[in-house]
Each structure stands twice: as C-alpha cells, then as structure tokens.
Design a protein around this motif. Structure first.
Motif, PDB file in Angstrom:
ATOM      1  N   ASN A 333     -30.463   4.137  39.053  1.00 31.47           N
ATOM      2  CA  ASN A 333     -30.007   5.431  39.572  1.00 31.47           C
ATOM      3  C   ASN A 333     -28.578   5.750  39.142  1.00 31.47           C
ATOM      4  O   ASN A 333     -28.054   6.812  39.460  1.00 31.47           O
ATOM      5  N   CYS A 334     -27.932   4.841  38.408  1.00 38.29           N
ATOM      6  CA  CYS A 334     -26.678   5.200  37.731  1.00 38.29           C
ATOM      7  C   CYS A 334     -27.049   5.629  36.318  1.00 38.29           C
ATOM      8  O   CYS A 334     -27.525   4.809  35.533  1.00 38.29           O
ATOM      9  N   PRO A 335     -26.884   6.904  35.974  1.00 39.98           N
ATOM     10  CA  PRO A 335     -27.347   7.377  34.660  1.00 39.98           C
ATOM     11  C   PRO A 335     -26.718   6.631  33.485  1.00 39.98           C
ATOM     12  O   PRO A 335     -27.346   6.530  32.425  1.00 39.98           O
ATOM     13  N   LEU A 336     -25.522   6.106  33.673  1.00 41.02           N
ATOM     14  CA  LEU A 336     -24.899   5.370  32.566  1.00 41.02           C
ATOM     15  C   LEU A 336     -25.467   3.957  32.434  1.00 41.02           C
ATOM     16  O   LEU A 336     -25.670   3.465  31.326  1.00 41.02           O
ATOM     17  N   CYS A 337     -25.741   3.323  33.584  1.00 45.30           N
ATOM     18  CA  CYS A 337     -26.402   2.018  33.535  1.00 45.30           C
ATOM     19  C   CYS A 337     -27.791   2.155  32.890  1.00 45.30           C
ATOM     20  O   CYS A 337     -28.222   1.295  32.117  1.00 45.30           O
ATOM     21  N   ALA A 338     -28.476   3.260  33.216  1.00 47.53           N
ATOM     22  CA  ALA A 338     -29.832   3.476  32.700  1.00 47.53           C
ATOM     23  C   ALA A 338     -29.851   3.534  31.180  1.00 47.53           C
ATOM     24  O   ALA A 338     -30.841   3.193  30.544  1.00 47.53           O
ATOM     25  N   ILE A 348     -31.143  -0.368  41.130  1.00 45.32           N
ATOM     26  CA  ILE A 348     -30.976   0.726  42.086  1.00 45.32           C
ATOM     27  C   ILE A 348     -29.803   0.378  43.008  1.00 45.32           C
ATOM     28  O   ILE A 348     -29.850  -0.594  43.754  1.00 45.32           O
ATOM     29  N   TYR A 349     -28.712   1.188  42.911  1.00 46.72           N
ATOM     30  CA  TYR A 349     -27.515   0.944  43.723  1.00 46.72           C
ATOM     31  C   TYR A 349     -27.673   1.597  45.086  1.00 46.72           C
ATOM     32  O   TYR A 349     -28.375   2.602  45.228  1.00 46.72           O
ATOM     33  N   LYS A 350     -26.975   1.005  46.056  1.00 46.27           N
ATOM     34  CA  LYS A 350     -26.883   1.658  47.372  1.00 46.27           C
ATOM     35  C   LYS A 350     -25.832   2.759  47.279  1.00 46.27           C
ATOM     36  O   LYS A 350     -24.960   2.727  46.400  1.00 46.27           O
ATOM     37  N   LEU A 376     -22.190   7.859  40.027  1.00 45.57           N
ATOM     38  CA  LEU A 376     -22.132   6.738  39.088  1.00 45.57           C
ATOM     39  C   LEU A 376     -21.866   5.460  39.872  1.00 45.57           C
ATOM     40  O   LEU A 376     -21.266   5.502  40.948  1.00 45.57           O
ATOM     41  N   CYS A 377     -22.284   4.337  39.315  1.00 46.58           N
ATOM     42  CA  CYS A 377     -21.936   3.073  39.954  1.00 46.58           C
ATOM     43  C   CYS A 377     -20.414   2.901  39.885  1.00 46.58           C
ATOM     44  O   CYS A 377     -19.758   3.534  39.059  1.00 46.58           O
ATOM     45  N   ALA A 378     -19.896   2.070  40.763  1.00 49.41           N
ATOM     46  CA  ALA A 378     -18.436   1.935  40.864  1.00 49.41           C
ATOM     47  C   ALA A 378     -17.799   1.592  39.516  1.00 49.41           C
ATOM     48  O   ALA A 378     -16.755   2.155  39.139  1.00 49.41           O
ATOM     49  N   THR A 379     -18.443   0.703  38.764  1.00 50.12           N
ATOM     50  CA  THR A 379     -17.870   0.276  37.479  1.00 50.12           C
ATOM     51  C   THR A 379     -17.773   1.450  36.477  1.00 50.12           C
ATOM     52  O   THR A 379     -16.729   1.676  35.883  1.00 50.12           O
ATOM     53  N   HIS A 380     -18.875   2.197  36.363  1.00 51.89           N
ATOM     54  CA  HIS A 380     -18.841   3.325  35.420  1.00 51.89           C
ATOM     55  C   HIS A 380     -17.920   4.432  35.895  1.00 51.89           C
ATOM     56  O   HIS A 380     -17.293   5.120  35.099  1.00 51.89           O
ATOM     57  N   ASN A 381     -17.863   4.590  37.221  1.00 49.82           N
ATOM     58  CA  ASN A 381     -16.977   5.631  37.746  1.00 49.82           C
ATOM     59  C   ASN A 381     -15.527   5.323  37.409  1.00 49.82           C
ATOM     60  O   ASN A 381     -14.766   6.198  36.964  1.00 49.82           O
TER      61      ASN A 381
END
Ligand code: ZN
Length: 387
Positions: A333-338, A348-350, A376-381
């Motif tokens: 659900n993080c488009p960049l991780c995907a 799937i992140y919380k 975005l997930c924390a890392t990508h953000n």
C-alpha cells in the motif's frame, strides 16, 4: 544613597496644588509646588481606565494600604516621584473632579459629592513615603530595582528612565506622541502601543540593529535625533514602496532587518502585488506573515510560509483507499515500495507507519487537499521530503 521613611504626609498635603495636564497625559505638581509628580523619565499616566484609578480611591476609602511611594530629593525641599506617580495622579485627579467612583448603592459620585466624612477620610489618609537622596546613577540603578509595584515598567520605559536626557526627550516627542499625525501610517507596519513606547522601541531597534541599550547610551546627550528619524523613515518608505498592499499581517514584522537584507534589490511593485494576492488566496499557506519575506527573498524559502499539512481525516481516507486497492492487486500500500523489488514490494503498512505527501509539490502548484494526497511509508516519505 540615603533613604528616610516619612509617614506623616497626608493625601491632602501631597495633592496640594495638584495640576493635571490633559494634553500631555501627566499629573504635574503636588506638595504645594515642591513635588514634581511626573518627571521626564516617567511614563505617561496610564491608570485612567475607570478601573485602576477607581481601585486606588476605593482602597483609600476602605483604609487599605496603597503601597510604598518613593520620592527622590532633588534639592532642599524639592522632590520628584520615583515610584507611585500613577497612584498619586489617580488621587489628584479624583480630588480635582476628573472622574467619579460608584458608592455602595451604585451611584456615581465625584469627590465633592461624597459624604463629608468620606472626603475627610481620603484627605487624612497618611501615605508611606520613602525619601531618597543620592547621585543620579545611584537613584536610577535603584529605580530599576524597585520597579515592582503596580503595572511594571516595560523594557523601553526602563531604558527611557535610565538614559533620560535630551535625546530621549526628542525621541519621545517624535515616536511616543499619539498626537503625531504619522502614527496612523506607521501603525500599518508597527504593532503595540504608542504610549507604552512600542513605536520608539521599534525605531531604536531598527537603527541600532537590536542593540538598543548601547545606542541609547552613545546618543544620550545628543541634541538631535536625525539619524534615528532618517533611518526609520527610510525603512517605512522602502516597505510602502515595495508593497502596494497594506495587510494586517504586516504589523509588527521586523522591517528594519528585512530592509537591511533586501533594500539593495530591485522589485517591481506590481509584480510583488500579484504575488502577495496569489499567496494570500492560497489556503495551503499556513503562515501569511511569512509571505513578505518569502517574496523579498525571491520566492525560494517555502519554510517561511508553513505550508499546511494534511489533516488526520484526510490521511485516514487516503490510507483506506490505497490499502483496499493494494490488497486487491497483491502489492504494497506504499506506492513506492510497490515499485521496488525487495521484500517490501507486497508489504501492507499500518496507518501509523505511513505519512501523507503532496503528489504534486506545493511549489509546483499542488494543493493541500485530498485529491493531491498520497500515503507513503515512513522511509519513502522521509526520502521524498529531503529532496
Ligand atoms: Zn515505501
């Protein structure tokens, strides 16, 4: 310095020959001419609000103490009030019928309208007075220390007291005078209260680049204020020619500092006007006070504008949508991780592991609304935020 406690002076004695100058807003004399109530270094009378002045009179009627009063002995049998001029002026103004108080039935009564015994009670009240004699510097140092009772002097009022002299007198006539027709124009850019020296403080702050004490010390005995005035006017002229608009958010900004940094640049006032209008109409701008510096600096430092962040409800809605869609496709659900190839590709992140980001950055015209929000997930953000 020598101090002597005097508990024999009555209100009647101290207010003998009291004169109040309405125009200057000052109580002038007492003690049959032997007392100067409001010397040059004192602030104007500020108790005339129907509360503080009335409270002083009510205290006398109830027999409550009104606190210590300090006189300085300036010559044989000549005194100035060092502390207590607001209280003495209130009493003097009441005795000379300048304001009424309400009696216990709520009826407004001037001094002469009070019962005889109440008039007597006020007049016979003995004040607690310290008479001090010493050198000017001893007395001024001490004035700084005793500045405790009543409405405390603010910093500028204290400095006016400490550096009293021709410079302060001239500077106050220009910048602390509410009759000065320029005040209205200046108040577009300067906040605070003329009477409490906020305009003078600003003018001194600008010309001294923040070192007011030092500046006042060096110019204390000057017999003109040309530099102070010229610098101040240069700043005001500059602001009002660069910014055709007058916005309430301009009040109280450090225009002196902005002038120092930017006055050598050329600006097109019409272009500036358009930028101001556009930014004021942009809901994403969280700090409209920062707009002026942002424009002066060439519209680069977006931190000044405190661009709004997405609210919690927006984040939650976007999160739910993204997550449902991702689960259906079997991707993160993080488009960049995907897009990646590592183990997070399907993660799937919380909600609390993600944060909101602008799809199109604000600086490229992207709004802070749900249509421009992605989670975005924390890392990508973080990675995106650092760019
Ligand atoms: Zn990610």
């Amino acid at each position: 310095m020598i101090t002597r406690l005097n508990i024999d002076l009555t209100v009647e004695k101290v207010c003998e020959g009291f004169v109040y100058n309405e125009y200057e807003g000052k109580g002038l004399f007492g003690l049959a001419g032997k007392l100067v109530i409001q010397p040059e270094y004192q602030r104007n009378y500020i108790y005339a609000d129907g509360k503080k002045d009335v409270a002083v009179i009510q205290s006398l009627l109830k027999g409550y103490p009104i606190g210590l009063i300090y006189f300085t002995k300036v010559a044989e049998d000549k005194f100035e009030i060092l502390d207590g001029q607001q209280r003495i002026t209130s009493i003097g103004r009441f005795l000379t019928m300048k304001f009424p108080i309400s009696d216990d039935r709520g009826i407004q009564r001037y001094f002469r309208g009070l019962a005889e015994d109440l008039q007597r009670k006020i007049l016979d009240t003995k004040l607690t007075i310290y008479e001090c004699s010493g050198t000017e510097s001893e007395i001024k140092e001490w004035f700084r220390t005793i500045n405790i009772a009543g409405v405390p002097l603010n910093d500028q009022e204290l400095l006016n007291a400490i550096f009293s002299g021709p410079f302060v007198t001239l500077a106050k006539a220009e910048f602390s005078n509410s009759q000065n027709a320029n005040i209205q124009k200046w108040s577009a850019y300067i906040g605070g209260d003329v009477k409490r020296q906020d305009f003078l403080r600003t003018a001194l702050m600008w010309v001294s680049k923040g070192n007011i004490d030092d500046y006042m010390g060096r110019h204390r005995y000057d017999t003109d204020i040309n530099e102070l005035k010229t610098y101040f006017n240069s700043v005001i002229d500059w602001v009002s020619s660069v910014f055709l608009d007058v916005k309430p958010q301009m009040r109280g900004l450090n225009w002196g500092e902005l002038y120092e940094r930017f006055h050598a640049n050329a600006y097109d006032p019409n272009d500036v006007h358009e930028k101001v209008s556009k930014l004021f109409a942009d809901f994403s701008v969280g700090n409209p006070k920062g707009i002026f510096e942002y424009i002066l600096g060439g519209c680069v430092d977006t931190k000044l504008l405190e661009i709004r962040v997405f609210d919690d409800r927006t984040k939650q809605v976007v999160y739910e949508r993204q997550t449902a869609e991702a689960k259906e496709k079997g991707i993160s659900n993080c488009p960049l991780c995907a897009l990646g190839r590592d183990s997070n590709q399907r993660r799937i992140y919380k909600l609390k592991e993600m944060d909101a980001d602008h799809v199109t950055a604000w600086s490229r015209g992207g709004a802070t609304d749900i249509g421009n929000c992605t989670m975005l997930c924390a890392t990508h953000n973080r990675a995106k935020g650092n760019k």
